[in-house]
Motif scaffolding. Structure first.
Motif, PDB file in Angstrom:
ATOM      1  N   GLY A  75       0.803  -1.221   0.000  1.00 58.05           N
ATOM      2  CA  GLY A  75       0.000   0.000   0.000  1.00 58.05           C
ATOM      3  C   GLY A  75       0.834   1.268   0.000  1.00 58.05           C
ATOM      4  O   GLY A  75       0.316   2.346   0.295  1.00 58.05           O
ATOM      5  N   MET A  76       2.110   1.161  -0.336  1.00 55.95           N
ATOM      6  CA  MET A  76       2.957   2.353  -0.420  1.00 55.95           C
ATOM      7  C   MET A  76       3.219   2.679  -1.887  1.00 55.95           C
ATOM      8  O   MET A  76       2.918   1.876  -2.785  1.00 55.95           O
ATOM      9  CB  MET A  76       4.277   2.134   0.319  1.00 55.95           C
ATOM     10  N   SER A  77       3.771   3.827  -2.156  1.00 59.12           N
ATOM     11  CA  SER A  77       4.078   4.201  -3.537  1.00 59.12           C
ATOM     12  C   SER A  77       5.338   3.464  -3.997  1.00 59.12           C
ATOM     13  O   SER A  77       6.226   3.154  -3.189  1.00 59.12           O
ATOM     14  CB  SER A  77       4.287   5.704  -3.655  1.00 59.12           C
ATOM     15  N   THR A  78       5.404   3.197  -5.278  1.00 62.77           N
ATOM     16  CA  THR A  78       6.588   2.555  -5.837  1.00 62.77           C
ATOM     17  C   THR A  78       7.824   3.420  -5.627  1.00 62.77           C
ATOM     18  O   THR A  78       8.915   2.915  -5.353  1.00 62.77           O
ATOM     19  CB  THR A  78       6.392   2.283  -7.336  1.00 62.77           C
ATOM     20  N   ASP A  79       7.651   4.726  -5.733  1.00 62.65           N
ATOM     21  CA  ASP A  79       8.772   5.649  -5.554  1.00 62.65           C
ATOM     22  C   ASP A  79       9.345   5.556  -4.152  1.00 62.65           C
ATOM     23  O   ASP A  79      10.566   5.534  -3.964  1.00 62.65           O
ATOM     24  CB  ASP A  79       8.318   7.081  -5.846  1.00 62.65           C
ATOM     25  N   TYR A  80       8.455   5.456  -3.141  1.00 63.53           N
ATOM     26  CA  TYR A  80       8.938   5.376  -1.761  1.00 63.53           C
ATOM     27  C   TYR A  80       9.687   4.061  -1.532  1.00 63.53           C
ATOM     28  O   TYR A  80      10.769   4.047  -0.934  1.00 63.53           O
ATOM     29  CB  TYR A  80       7.772   5.492  -0.780  1.00 63.53           C
ATOM     30  N   TYR A  81       9.130   2.962  -2.012  1.00 65.25           N
ATOM     31  CA  TYR A  81       9.804   1.682  -1.824  1.00 65.25           C
ATOM     32  C   TYR A  81      11.150   1.666  -2.553  1.00 65.25           C
ATOM     33  O   TYR A  81      12.144   1.160  -2.021  1.00 65.25           O
ATOM     34  CB  TYR A  81       8.938   0.520  -2.302  1.00 65.25           C
ATOM     35  N   THR A  82      11.187   2.226  -3.747  1.00 66.72           N
ATOM     36  CA  THR A  82      12.438   2.288  -4.509  1.00 66.72           C
ATOM     37  C   THR A  82      13.510   3.053  -3.733  1.00 66.72           C
ATOM     38  O   THR A  82      14.681   2.646  -3.701  1.00 66.72           O
ATOM     39  CB  THR A  82      12.203   2.947  -5.876  1.00 66.72           C
TER      40      THR A  82
END
Length: 276
Positions: free
Chosen positions: A45-52
């Motif tokens: 449920g997080m953004s791909t940008d944050y996980y990246t």
């Protein structure tokens, strides 16, 4: 927070999983093993940008809720989950209390149940995970407590025939009393009992009756707004410590309920209820 070690741990945990391990379709041929970053982000449920940014050692300190979601998405064991918390500079959940980290074995089975409604619940009613069929059957309750909703949100009873309400309420309270007696120092169930005794007269009356029973899956009747009445069998699989259970609903082949459950699987999450 050890950004380098955290990034390495997340990357290794991601690459050891395949899409089918987490209930996703593999899709086109993949050039590298494991889950893609966007798939982990989707599961948490997080953004791909944050996980990246986390994998690139640039992310901000993840919250406890985010770490819990990552541990669940990456199918971490309890030891691995605690390691994840330590790398992020957080104290892991303390032992002895309620567990919101789903046992990997239960999640593995849940991921493979595509045609039957299934959900993982704590022993005091916290909905920890649902598959798509479970959401289609009863709505999205992940993160909610079914006992709290039963006594505080009357609309949640619309799926249950009125003549079954008393039995459902009594079973909820009796099971909760057994849990609080077994774990008197666990703040979760104790707080739920305190809140419901103060806000629900029905709960208070049932609590005063002092009935005690461990949860036992039993046949369930559901009035679905689209496919109609369903007479479902209910089975449960307990975790090793009995703190969590995987609940699966099914119907006997050849019955009307079986056909309606098949229709529900086809319909999925489409909203087909008539407009007012």
């Amino acid at each position: 927070m050890d950004r380098a070690e955290l990034a390495d741990f997340l990357r290794r945990a991601r690459t050891r999983l395949s899409p089918c391990d987490v209930g996703l379709r593999a899709g086109p041929r993949r050039r590298t093993p494991g889950l893609r970053r966007e798939e982990v982000a989707q599961l948490t449920g997080m953004s791909t940008d944050y996980y990246t940014r986390l994998e690139q050692r640039r992310g901000s300190h993840p919250s406890r809720q985010m770490l819990t979601a990552l541990a669940r998405a990456l199918r971490l064991t309890d030891v691995e989950r605690d390691h994840l918390f330590h790398l992020a500079g957080q104290e892991p959940p303390r032992p002895g209390g309620s567990l919101d980290h789903i046992r990997p074995g239960l999640l593995l089975i849940l991921d493979r149940l595509h045609d039957l409604p299934a959900a993982v619940l704590s022993d005091w009613g916290e909905v920890l995970a649902q598959n798509t069929m479970s959401v289609a059957l009863s709505g999205d309750y992940t993160g909610a407590n079914v006992i709290h909703r039963w006594f505080t949100a009357p609309d949640t009873r619309s799926l249950t025939p009125p003549e079954d309400h008393q039995a459902h309420g009594s079973a909820f309270v009796a099971n909760l009393r057994a849990v609080t007696a077994a774990r008197p120092d666990d703040p979760g169930p104790a707080a739920l009992v305190s809140q419901l005794r103060a806000t629900s007269r029905e709960f208070e009356e049932l609590w005063q009756s002092h009935n005690v029973v461990a949860h036992r899956p039993s046949p369930k009747r559901i009035l679905h707004p689209v496919v109609g009445a369903l007479d479902l069998d209910c089975e449960g699989l307990l975790s090793d410590d009995h703190g969590q259970r995987l609940v699966v609903h099914s119907a006997r082949p050849g019955t009307q309920t079986y056909e309606r459950l098949e229709l529900l699987r086809v319909i999925g999450l489409q909203d087909l209820t008539p407009s007012p």
